[in-house]
Design an enzyme around this catalytic site. Sequence first.
Site, short mmCIF file in Angstrom:
data_model
loop_
_atom_site.label_atom_id
_atom_site.label_comp_id
_atom_site.label_asym_id
_atom_site.label_seq_id
_atom_site.Cartn_x
_atom_site.Cartn_y
_atom_site.Cartn_z
N THR A 121 7.84 0.23 3.77
CA THR A 121 8.20 1.62 3.50
C THR A 121 9.52 1.69 2.74
O THR A 121 9.68 2.46 1.79
CB THR A 121 8.31 2.43 4.80
OG1 THR A 121 7.00 2.61 5.34
CG2 THR A 121 8.91 3.80 4.56
N PHE A 127 0.81 -1.21 0.00
CA PHE A 127 0.00 0.00 0.00
C PHE A 127 0.84 1.27 0.00
O PHE A 127 0.40 2.33 -0.46
CB PHE A 127 -0.96 0.00 1.20
CG PHE A 127 -0.38 0.42 2.52
CD1 PHE A 127 -0.55 1.70 3.00
CD2 PHE A 127 0.32 -0.49 3.31
CE1 PHE A 127 -0.03 2.09 4.23
CE2 PHE A 127 0.84 -0.11 4.54
CZ PHE A 127 0.67 1.18 5.00
N LYS A 128 2.07 1.17 0.48
CA LYS A 128 2.89 2.38 0.59
C LYS A 128 3.33 2.92 -0.77
O LYS A 128 3.76 4.07 -0.87
CB LYS A 128 4.07 2.10 1.51
CG LYS A 128 3.59 1.85 2.93
CD LYS A 128 4.66 1.52 3.92
CE LYS A 128 4.04 1.28 5.29
NZ LYS A 128 5.01 0.95 6.33
N ASP A 129 3.19 2.11 -1.82
CA ASP A 129 3.46 2.62 -3.16
C ASP A 129 2.55 3.79 -3.50
O ASP A 129 2.95 4.70 -4.23
CB ASP A 129 3.26 1.52 -4.20
CG ASP A 129 4.34 0.46 -4.16
OD1 ASP A 129 5.51 0.80 -3.92
OD2 ASP A 129 4.01 -0.72 -4.38
N LEU A 131 4.33 6.72 -1.80
CA LEU A 131 5.74 6.97 -2.03
C LEU A 131 6.09 7.17 -3.50
O LEU A 131 7.10 7.79 -3.82
CB LEU A 131 6.57 5.85 -1.42
CG LEU A 131 6.64 6.01 0.11
CD1 LEU A 131 7.08 4.74 0.80
CD2 LEU A 131 7.57 7.15 0.48
#
Length: 535
Positions: A157, A116-118, A121
């Site tokens: 992350t 999900f951090k894509d 980021l």
Amino acid sequence: MSQRYLSTRGSESGRSFEDVVMKGLASDGGLFIPEEIPSLPPSWESEWRDLSFAELAHRIMSLYISPSEIPSEDLKAIVEKSYSTFRHPERTPVAALDPKDNLYLLELFHGPTFAFKDVALQSLGNFFEYFLVRKNQGKTGKDRHHLTIVGATSGDTGSAAIYGLRGKKDVSVFILFPKGKVSPIQEAQMTSVLDANVHNLTVEGSFDDCQDIVKAIFADPDINKTHNIGAINSINWARILAQITYYFYSYLSLTKSPNYKPGTGVRVVVPSGNFGDILAGWFAKQMGLPFSKLVVATNENDILDRFFRTNGHYTKKPLDAPTDAGVKETHSPAMDILVSSNFERLLWFFAFQTDKAATADERRKHACESVSSWLNKLKIEGGFQVPAAIIEAAKAEFESERVSNEETIETIRETYRNCVPKDLPAGSPRSSKTGGYILDPHTAVGVAASRRSIQRNPGESHISLSTAHPAKFASAVDLALSKEDGYSFSEVLPEEFVGLEQRERRVTAVPRGAGWEGVREIVKAEVEQELEGQR
């Protein structure tokens, strides 16, 4: 009116979006927040209903970023570039996991690193690039503005930040991760990226130890005199801003579903460690998105769940735990966090909203003083108690659930056996033989919490966030499913992961006992070496 930002601890206000993106952390150690949360346009639901993910992101970000800072067309180009790397055309599609119980999964793992951090980021990397290009126009050599990103990761992350920043000019990225406490796939994703501007550092200890080092470096006047230090952890406001979009997208997708019953409540359930992901959902709700409740789902590292169950006592350890109690290692390692950094932002807003002072300026001042006092007590005494008005405000918006290691594995198993949904988004992890849906352990924490919430609120729809692809957590998935009919991990493995663990790697081990000062010197030396190679 231009949107401006302030620190939760009071030393900075009136900051621009560029300021808070490039700095990450305020000079007083506080986190940046918008001075005002914008409201939605009156006809937002009809106007936004059929927008693409990128179009929706552009509309939402425009409420927080002044066009005098980033012109609308430039912002649109940044957003489109950020989400062009995703494998699914919807970017964050919604899957009907169990329609009879109105349980849906928001699949957030269709980006380049399958986590999900894509979502945040990829865009943060492009914001950095945009501002650096503008700062360095016409400059050469040592006159160019060089950004040194320092971040900590419990797994996802790091790889998402690296993939968002690799190869970008005028930026170096340093990722600290706890040795032996991220999954083999996660470690391989990070350390197999050999771009000259990418630096991985392994640290003895936990994620919290890594995060403490990062915060100490941000607070150090020595390195801040010589380097422009920036943040990629969710302490960076741009991370939270980018994540707001998928809450709107999931709600609009759900309301277009033939299974949705208009007029029924919608709850969103979020596996939570550092509190950034669910905080984005709270901002969406404050803007006007009609979620009935936000459900915090923790693993056995349950500081957030304990806050709600102890009526506002926020402490690093349970009240009845031994003094040396620390982070527990679980099957959901990205949530193995002792202190949830982003909770500070929520506490500030509740302190502001419940204050009885006559003016907004007075309420802001009091909120900053309260947050500073609480965080100082957390540092010195290991915990603090918030006033009754704040816990009441928190419970009006949130519920919480704690999910054990055993329940996590059982939820993966039960979902595989009993959830054989049709018409899944392309790329959804399922068995080709049985059709059973395969959860990663973090998503399983959310689904277990969702099941409990459904029992209490059977008439409401539940959107549970699926935060990572199960292939990233092979040991937990195999533990749950190795004896199940039709299961084969090789089927789950995306082609991008095949052979990943055998690739060449580059990583620096931080010597035991080096402390944050030792890490600071490593950062200085590697940046100098990197820049020397460019001259």
